[in-house]
Scaffold this motif. Structure first.
Motif, PDB file in Angstrom:
ATOM      1  N   THR A  82      -5.854   1.906 -10.751  1.00  0.00           N
ATOM      2  CA  THR A  82      -6.118   0.480 -10.573  1.00  0.00           C
ATOM      3  C   THR A  82      -5.829  -0.325 -11.837  1.00  0.00           C
ATOM      4  O   THR A  82      -5.094  -1.315 -11.796  1.00  0.00           O
TER       5      THR A  82
ATOM      6  N   HIS B 186      -5.086   6.678  -6.386  1.00  0.00           N
ATOM      7  CA  HIS B 186      -6.436   7.025  -6.826  1.00  0.00           C
ATOM      8  C   HIS B 186      -6.491   7.022  -8.362  1.00  0.00           C
ATOM      9  O   HIS B 186      -5.781   7.791  -9.016  1.00  0.00           O
TER      10      HIS B 186
ATOM     11  N   GLY C  18     -12.489  -0.924  -7.326  1.00  0.00           N
ATOM     12  CA  GLY C  18     -12.426   0.483  -6.966  1.00  0.00           C
ATOM     13  C   GLY C  18     -13.808   1.090  -6.930  1.00  0.00           C
ATOM     14  O   GLY C  18     -14.784   0.462  -7.358  1.00  0.00           O
TER      15      GLY C  18
ATOM     16  N   SER D 288      -6.266  -2.430  -6.212  1.00  0.00           N
ATOM     17  CA  SER D 288      -7.291  -1.405  -6.008  1.00  0.00           C
ATOM     18  C   SER D 288      -6.682  -0.027  -6.130  1.00  0.00           C
ATOM     19  O   SER D 288      -5.459   0.126  -6.204  1.00  0.00           O
ATOM     20  N   GLY D 289      -7.562   0.981  -6.143  1.00  0.00           N
ATOM     21  CA  GLY D 289      -7.106   2.371  -6.203  1.00  0.00           C
ATOM     22  C   GLY D 289      -7.140   2.968  -4.813  1.00  0.00           C
ATOM     23  O   GLY D 289      -6.590   2.396  -3.879  1.00  0.00           O
TER      24      GLY D 289
ATOM     25  N   ASP E 108     -12.984   6.592  -8.347  1.00  0.00           N
ATOM     26  CA  ASP E 108     -11.710   6.008  -8.737  1.00  0.00           C
ATOM     27  C   ASP E 108     -11.748   5.565 -10.202  1.00  0.00           C
ATOM     28  O   ASP E 108     -10.813   5.778 -10.964  1.00  0.00           O
TER      29      ASP E 108
ATOM     30  N   HIS F  69      -2.700  -2.030  -3.106  1.00  0.00           N
ATOM     31  CA  HIS F  69      -3.539  -0.867  -2.874  1.00  0.00           C
ATOM     32  C   HIS F  69      -2.771   0.303  -3.458  1.00  0.00           C
ATOM     33  O   HIS F  69      -1.764   0.731  -2.898  1.00  0.00           O
TER      34      HIS F  69
ATOM     35  N   THR G  49       0.824  -1.213   0.000  1.00  0.00           N
ATOM     36  CA  THR G  49       0.000   0.000   0.000  1.00  0.00           C
ATOM     37  C   THR G  49       0.853   1.256   0.000  1.00  0.00           C
ATOM     38  O   THR G  49       1.983   1.254   0.490  1.00  0.00           O
TER      39      THR G  49
ATOM     40  N   SER H  25     -11.643   0.812  -2.300  1.00  0.00           N
ATOM     41  CA  SER H  25     -10.282   0.360  -2.594  1.00  0.00           C
ATOM     42  C   SER H  25      -9.558  -0.184  -1.372  1.00  0.00           C
ATOM     43  O   SER H  25      -8.461  -0.729  -1.493  1.00  0.00           O
ATOM     44  N   ARG H  26     -10.185  -0.070  -0.174  1.00  0.00           N
ATOM     45  CA  ARG H  26      -9.596  -0.713   0.998  1.00  0.00           C
ATOM     46  C   ARG H  26      -9.710  -2.242   0.891  1.00  0.00           C
ATOM     47  O   ARG H  26      -9.130  -2.985   1.680  1.00  0.00           O
TER      48      ARG H  26
END
Ligand SMILES: Cc1ncc(C[n+]2csc(CCOP(=O)(O)OP(=O)(O)O)c2C)c(N)n1
Ligand code: SF4
Lengths: 597, 297
Positions: B88, B85, B108, B64-65, B112, B82, A442, B70-71
């Motif tokens: 993705t 923004h 997303g 994900s974005g 996003d 992750h 992340t 996206s979490r």
């Protein structure tokens, strides 16, 4: 003052319009000379617009000793179009030759013919370019080959070298193209051989590469591609932009032959995103762009830093800001390469200074990206990307196929921690497919497990980890991060330089030494992290420190005086052209005198 | 609400859930979403789908974005990425290009996807990169606390549009269909079993699959895309809808007042990976394999 020309150091300038085959002539010339074993540096200038006309210049410097840059003065100017060549007659040195069309078809207006501009100290060679071409091939189109034949005859160069290159160049065309061009070459060769020579000009004996080595000629971008291939690049993502486009194009042709994949993406954001995505899987991944693209990539580079994902970004600089000068050279993207993006996002930044350096740096960039788990930016510029040099590729592939600290290195108890604290600050990296290594990467600040965490002590520790681990790059195996040339010990003037300008810096340094000035120069190849220790001890030796750069703000000067708190003398030029050796030399002289006074 | 006709006893439910194995796909991190958020159904659906398709944890990557949606990767026990923004899809494309063996799922929110990331969608679709893209559409920006989004209704009053929003909403299904996406479907977080079935199909599809998921934000939208509104508005695709017919799919997609659930469109054509195989064949002069024939179709 007559500049004494050395027969073993001769620079040709072929000037004409795009339709004249100017660049092709320069290309054949440099390839023939390299084939004979000379050292060659060559750089072409062509118009920004795509069209059949516009001024083209192909400069080729041929030497027996190692040369580091093109010269300001050419020894031979070949005009394929007087209107373009006339403004450049002044660049021909005294006792240098100007070769031009002796019988132009149209009547020239007063002053329109090049002979009106040739100085008495220059040697005029009128050549019936068109007539020889027409007689040999029934067409005037081979004028660019005719001038080559003439040059070969005039300077007593082995004609076979040219014939070989001509045959190779037109290999894919109908056989008649090669035969007629060779005929044009041969006809002009005879003329050149028998013409009354106005000087004793002939080239010295070439220096051949050592036994078992073959010298080849490459551009900076060509060397980058070769470095990528030898480093085992897996995936490349790119979006066309001058002067980086040829990296994308050549890899698109080469990489699939070796199992790699190249994708032209929808923009640079996408290119770096896909590069990071591929890097995350453990692949060797890269992209290439110029300043405007790097600006778009800045945010994603931050993710690479935060997530500790390897990636390599080649950036060939051109004039800026914004769209700037797309076809001119500049060194003004150092700031964005080193600092661009949000937060404390240090990454490795490397800048090779010559074509051979491009090859090494490209390959080493992949090693470093993997070893230190970071983005690596390799800074080139238009001049370096596009110029040709003869290089001797190493006999053995010098790059490690993998430097990844993988899941095998994980020795922890319990669940795997992607960002585990270690002595060298580099954590074992699991990649998709590895059993037991599942984790989420992340861009949020995260704990050792990779879970989001904004606790103060965590952010302090993780920031330190990301910066500390990069220090090891300063001692990366078999890589020159900086190097001093010239006089040892205390000197009057020291020059600090980076990127393509270092060639001119070296030439200026040699000239200054020849003029009795104690002088040395240091190239800084690793610009982040900065080799502070080496730079400081170099500066300690110098009466004055000069930093010549092709940018307005003095970006390396700022970096050095900012990081080390030491004054430097700046020399900044943004003409769109390479720095001139004479300009650097003048500054060295001035500083040396100021010191003596 | 057919799913809730029988009373559910916790013990039985736990036994059933543990038994079927899909819990292994969920990570130890409990979702940080607001209670009632539609995204919980998606997490359940993806776990169930991966379980049914027997995708190994180590071979799945969820990209994900940025946003509440996206979490998602944090709550699954697969590999996760992750990213930023809106990025993705290009990151997911890079993952798939580098390693064809991985099952790549991109997720997303609507912002996003269609605001900051809108430029990437057509290209993922036309390339037919073999990944699954799931957009959780709540018609609002959740993470940044309730601003208007490209799929918000016109006249939406939010902190960034206090005097009503002016822009008209996009029609994501229509966009994807016209971009040439090879698999386009829609599901609703309020119908979790159908949602899970659609996720299975989307992942199983060879090529780029786009699943649009209507998913209420219970915190920042109390008036528009709520469960109570959607429960009455959604409909099934007509039984005679032909998923091979792109124009018919567009007609269904155009009826936004009553969003249809189900498979709008599906076609199989060479994937980006097939394209790379072709390129490698041409570059090396080796036979191209069977992908050529597939292209002719
Ligand atoms: C470059 C950038 N701009 C803005 C943001 C702030 N931001 C984070 S999430 C988000 C929108 C979230 O909405 P959506 O994508 O619909 O997802 P949701 O939270 O509703 O699930 C924004 C604007 C950011 N993280 N990065
Ligand atoms: S803010 Fe809305 S979208 Fe975000 S978790 Fe809460 S309910 Fe879901």
């Amino acid at each position: 003052m007559a500049e004494q020309r050395e027969s073993t150091d001769i620079q040709f300038a072929v000037i004409g319009s795009a339709g004249d085959g100017t660049i092709a002539a320069g290309d054949i010339l440099k390839r023939a000379m390299a084939g004979l074993g000379y050292k060659v540096i060559a750089f072409d200038i062509y118009p920004a617009e795509i069209r059949g006309f516009g001024k083209c210049i192909s400069r080729v410097r041929v030497t027996t000793e190692q040369a580091y840059s093109l010269k300001r003065h050419s020894d031979v100017l070949v005009s394929l179009d007087d209107s373009y060549a006339i403004p450049h007659v002044g660049e021909v040195c005294d006792f240098g030759a100007v070769i031009y069309e002796a019988s132009p078809i149209a009547r020239q207006p007063e002053g329109g013919h090049i002979t009106a501009h040739i100085r008495p100290t220059q040697l005029p060679y009128g050549l019936n370019q068109r007539e020889i071409s027409e007689r040999a091939t029934n067409a005037a189109r081979s004028r660019n080959i005719v001038v080559l034949g003439y040059l070969a005859g005039l300077y007593d160069i082995d004609p076979q070298a040219f014939r070989d290159v001509i045959a190779d160049k037109f290999r894919s065309k109908a056989a008649i193209v090669t035969t007629s061009n060779t005929a044009a070459f041969d006809a002009a060769y005879e003329v050149g051989k028998t013409v009354f020579k106005l000087d004793q000009g002939s080239l010295g004996e070439p220096v051949h590469a050592r036994e078992g080595e073959t010298a080849t000629m490459m551009t900076g971008n060509g060397a980058i591609v070769r470095g990528c291939m030898d480093a085992g690049l897996d995936t490349f993502f790119g979006y066309p932009i001058t002067p980086a486009t040829t990296i994308l194009e050549r890899l698109a042709a080469e990489l699939p032959k070796h199992g790699g994949r190249v994708l032209q993406t929808e923009d640079e954001i996408s290119a770096i995103s896909a590069t990071i995505g591929a890097g995350y899987t453990g692949a060797r991944a890269a992209t290439a762009t110029s300043g405007p693209g790097l600006a778009l990539m800045a945010e994603m580079l931050g993710l690479g830093v935060m997530g500790e994902i390897p990636s390599v970004v080649f950036v060939s600089q051109r004039g800026g800001p914004s769209t700037g000068l797309p076809t001119k050279t500049e060194q003004s993207d150092l700031n964005i390469a080193v600092f661009g993006g949000a937060g404390d996002a240090q990454r490795i930044v490397l800048a090779p200074t010559n074509v051979d350096g491009c090859y090494r740096t490209a390959g080493k960039a992949f090693e470093m990206a993997e070893k230190y788990q970071t983005p690596v930016v390799v800074l080139l510029d238009l001049y370096l990307s596009n110029r040709y040099e003869t290089v001797v590729p190493p006999a053995k592939n010098p790059f490690a196929p993998s430097m990844n600290k993988g899941l095998d290195a994980w020795r922890g108890e319990g669940a795997y921690q992607r960002y585990q604290k270690t002595d060298d600050h580099v954590s074992p990296r699991a990649v998709p497919g590895d059993e037991g290594g599942m984790h989420t990467v992340t861009g949020l600040e995260h704990s050792e497990f990779g879970k989001p965490s904004d606790l103060p002590e965590n952010h302090m520790a993780m920031s330190a980890k990301r910066h500390e681990k990069l220090k090891a790059a300063l001692t990366h195996p078999d890589f020159t991060i900086c190097k001093r040339f010239g006089d040892e010990g205390p000197v009057d003037v020291g020059i600090l330089g980076w990127g393509s300008t270092f060639g001119e810096i070296l030439e200026a340094m040699f000239a200054a030494q020849a003029a009795g000035i104690r002088c040395s120069a240091m190239k800084v190849v690793m610009l982040s992290p900065l080799p502070e220790q080496q730079i400081v001890s170099f500066m300690d030796d110098c009466g004055a420190v000069l930093v010549p750069e092709l940018n307005y703000e003095g970006q390396l000067a700022n970096l050095i005086s900012g990081a080390l708190g030491r004054p430097v003398t700046r020399l900044n030029r943004v003409t769109g052209a390479p720095m001139q050796v004479e300009e650097i030399l003048a500054e060295i002289r001035r500083l040396a005198q100021a010191k003596a006074a | 609400m057919t799913e809730l006709l029988k009373p559910v006893y916790l013990e039985d439910k736990l036994k059933q859930v543990r038994g079927d194995g899909h819990l292994q796909y969920r990570s130890r991190s409990l979702p940080t979403w607001c209670p009632g958020c539609g995204y919980f159904s998606v997490a359940e659906g993806v776990a169930a789908a991966l379980n049914r398709l027997e995708v190994a944890l180590k071979d799945a990557v969820i990209v994900s974005g940025i946003g509440c949606a996206s979490r998602f990767p944090f709550f699954m026990d697969t590999y996760g990425l992750h990213t930023l923004h809106g990025r993705t899809l290009p990151v997911a494309t890079g993952v798939k290009v580098a390693n064809e063996k991985l099952t790549v799922i991109a997720v997303g929110g609507d912002g996003d996807a269609f605001a900051i990331g809108g430029g990437h969608i057509p290209h993922a679709a036309r390339r037919n990169v073999d990944i699954t893209y799931m957009v959780f559409d709540n018609g609002v920006y959740g993470l940044t606390k309730g601003q208007t989004s490209p799929t918000s209704v016109q006249g939406f009053v939010t902190p960034s549009t206090p005097y009503e929003s002016h822009d008209q909403p996009l029609n994501p299904l229509m966009m994807l269909l016209s971009y040439g996406a090879g698999w386009v479907g829609q599901a609703y977080a309020g119908r979790p079993h159908h949602l899970a079935d659609m996720i299975v199909e989307a992942i199983a599809h060879r090529g780029f699959s786009y699943l649009h998921i209507l998913s209420p934000c219970v915190t920042f939208d109390k008036t528009e895309m709520t469960y109570s509104n959607l429960d009455v508005r959604v409909r099934d695709l007509p039984p005679d809808h032909d998923p091979a017919d792109r124009m018919a799919a567009m007609e269904q997609a155009a009826r936004t007042a009553a969003p249809a659930l189900g498979l709008f469109f599906s076609e199989t054509r060479p994937t980006l990976g097939d394209g790379f195989a072709d390129v490698a064949a041409r570059a090396t002069g080796r036979p191209a394999g069977k992908t050529k024939a597939a292209r002719k179709k």
